[in-house]
Design an enzyme around this catalytic site. Structure first.
Site, PDB file in Angstrom:
ATOM      1  CB  CYS A 163      -0.242  -7.223   3.841  1.00 36.43           C
ATOM      2  SG  CYS A 163       0.771  -8.246   4.188  1.00 36.43           S
ATOM      3  CG  HIS A 299      -0.001  -2.184   1.634  1.00 37.12           C
ATOM      4  ND1 HIS A 299       0.182  -2.993   2.848  1.00 37.12           N
ATOM      5  CD2 HIS A 299       1.058  -2.995   1.231  1.00 37.12           C
ATOM      6  CE1 HIS A 299       0.459  -4.138   3.391  1.00 37.12           C
ATOM      7  NE2 HIS A 299       0.984  -4.358   2.450  1.00 37.12           N
ATOM      8  CG  HIS A 338       3.793  -5.184   7.015  1.00 41.78           C
ATOM      9  ND1 HIS A 338       2.793  -5.422   7.323  1.00 41.78           N
ATOM     10  CD2 HIS A 338       4.259  -4.989   6.076  1.00 41.78           C
ATOM     11  CE1 HIS A 338       2.019  -5.686   6.291  1.00 41.78           C
ATOM     12  NE2 HIS A 338       2.312  -5.896   5.926  1.00 41.78           N
TER      13      HIS A 338
END
Length: 377
Positions: A163, A299, A338
């Protein structure tokens, strides 16, 4: 203007002189920002007819844990092969993530005023980037393919740290610039969620949301949704950008990267200590005090485990001397899901646009604070 006229600068600053990207529901950065500003969500809910047309079998479609939601991304099958010297056959075999990243690099250089690549007035241009899980074998060619096709003579480094890929790419690009390895650098990431057709099966404790929405920091948060996209920034040493009269969209004061090792409950879990340490390191490099920070793009995956840990880490890093309840937070994942390897640079671009327009965009899908997060502190 000279760097000496800018207060608080230490000579380690990196200017962002160009940006480009394609995101769910937005073909460029300006459309992306407009969607964020208006609080739009890219998630769509599919009808049974649509899902059947996508090939979802009846056994899955009628499963009570099947979530009929997704984040569509248009144009995966489109590519101007001739522009980059590909034959139709080569373009067909090329990973779509590489095609999209190549186009994004072209647009980023164009936005910065340096389209043409190679050496601009003798300046070497580097490229740092990574992609999501590919369906093609040649993922390791991502950065070097960009360098080859755009004739970039600086370092070409493919990054893969899950990520954090695109933000680690930005960090590495900044370090390369400061080390004089290149005079400009492209940094970013790309991820195409090609395997998800329609919705998905919810599994308790997994990363995907129960209701098809990412609700970062909300009491109803149950995970995130997966999106597709690409983002890239063009970076230059601030003193050089000022000298060359570049359009400076934002200044990166400091970056840091670390790993939390075994200091967490499991391999895929985040840790408070690791996140707090890297935040403190970035603040130290930047020479910035916590009370000077007005916004943090987090995040913010909306997971039961991740959100409380992230805020606990920020609270620890900012310290007891920082005034409480004065720093806004947000997460672009609530808008577009995401984006995996492209997630970090997407949040960076959102923050740059917020700075340019002096506007904090709304945080959507948030109504009641997560009771596991001590927001009062």
């Amino acid at each position: 203007m000279s760097q000496e006229n800018l207060p608080g600068m230490n000579g380690l600053e990196i200017a962002v002189i160009g940006m480009a990207g394609r995101f769910p529901g937005a073909d460029d950065v300006q459309a992306f920002w407009q969607n964020i500003l208006e609080g739009r969500e890219a998630v769509v809910e599919y009808s049974d007819a649509q899902l059947r047309s996508l090939g979802v079998p009846p056994s899955v479609l009628h499963d009570p844990d099947y979530v009929r939601a997704g984040v569509p991304f248009e144009g995966v099958n489109r590519f101007d092969a001739a522009l980059f010297g590909f034959t139709p056959r080569d373009a067909e075999l090329l990973d779509p993530q590489q095609r999209l990243f190549l186009e994004t690099a072209w647009h980023a250089l164009e936005h910065a005023g340096y389209l043409g690549g190679g050496t601009q007035d003798g300046n070497a241009i580097g490229v740092f980037g990574g992609c999501g899980t590919p369906a093609y074998l040649i993922r390791h060619l991502l950065a070097t393919r960009i360098a080859y096709k755009l004739n970039l003579k600086g370092p070409a480094v493919t990054v893969q740290t899950a990520c954090s890929t695109s933000l680690v790419a930005v960090h590495m690009a900044c370090q390369s610039l400061l080390a004089q390895e290149c005079d400009m650098a492209l940094a970013g990431g790309v991820s195409l969620n090609l395997l998800q057709r329609g919705g998905y099966l919810y599994r308790n404790g997994a990363i995907l949301s129960r209701d098809g929405h990412c609700r970062a920091f909300d009491a109803q948060a149950s995970g995130t949704v997966l999106g597709s996209g690409a983002g890239m920034v063009v970076l230059k040493r601030l003193e050089d950008a000022i000298r060359d009269g570049d359009c400076i969209h934002a200044v990166i004061r400091g970056t840091a990267v670390n790993s939390d090792g075994a200091d967490k409950v499991g391999f895929t879990a985040p840790s408070v200590q690791g996140q707090a340490a890297v935040i403190r390191a970035a603040l130290a490099v930047a020479g910035v005090e916590p009370h000077e920070i007005g916004y943090v793009e987090t995040h913010g995956t909306g997971t039961v485990l991740g959100d409380p840990i992230e805020i606990a880490a920020l609270t620890q890093a900012f310290g007891d001397d920082c005034p409480r309840q004065q720093c806004a937070i947000g997460s672009v994942k609530s808008n577009i899901g995401h984006l995996d390897a492209a997630a970090g640079v997407t949040g960076l671009i959102k923050t740059i646009m917020a700075l340019r327009h002096r506007t904090l965009p709304p945080a959507i899908n948030f109504s009641v604070p997560n009771p596991q997060i001590d927001f009062a502190a």
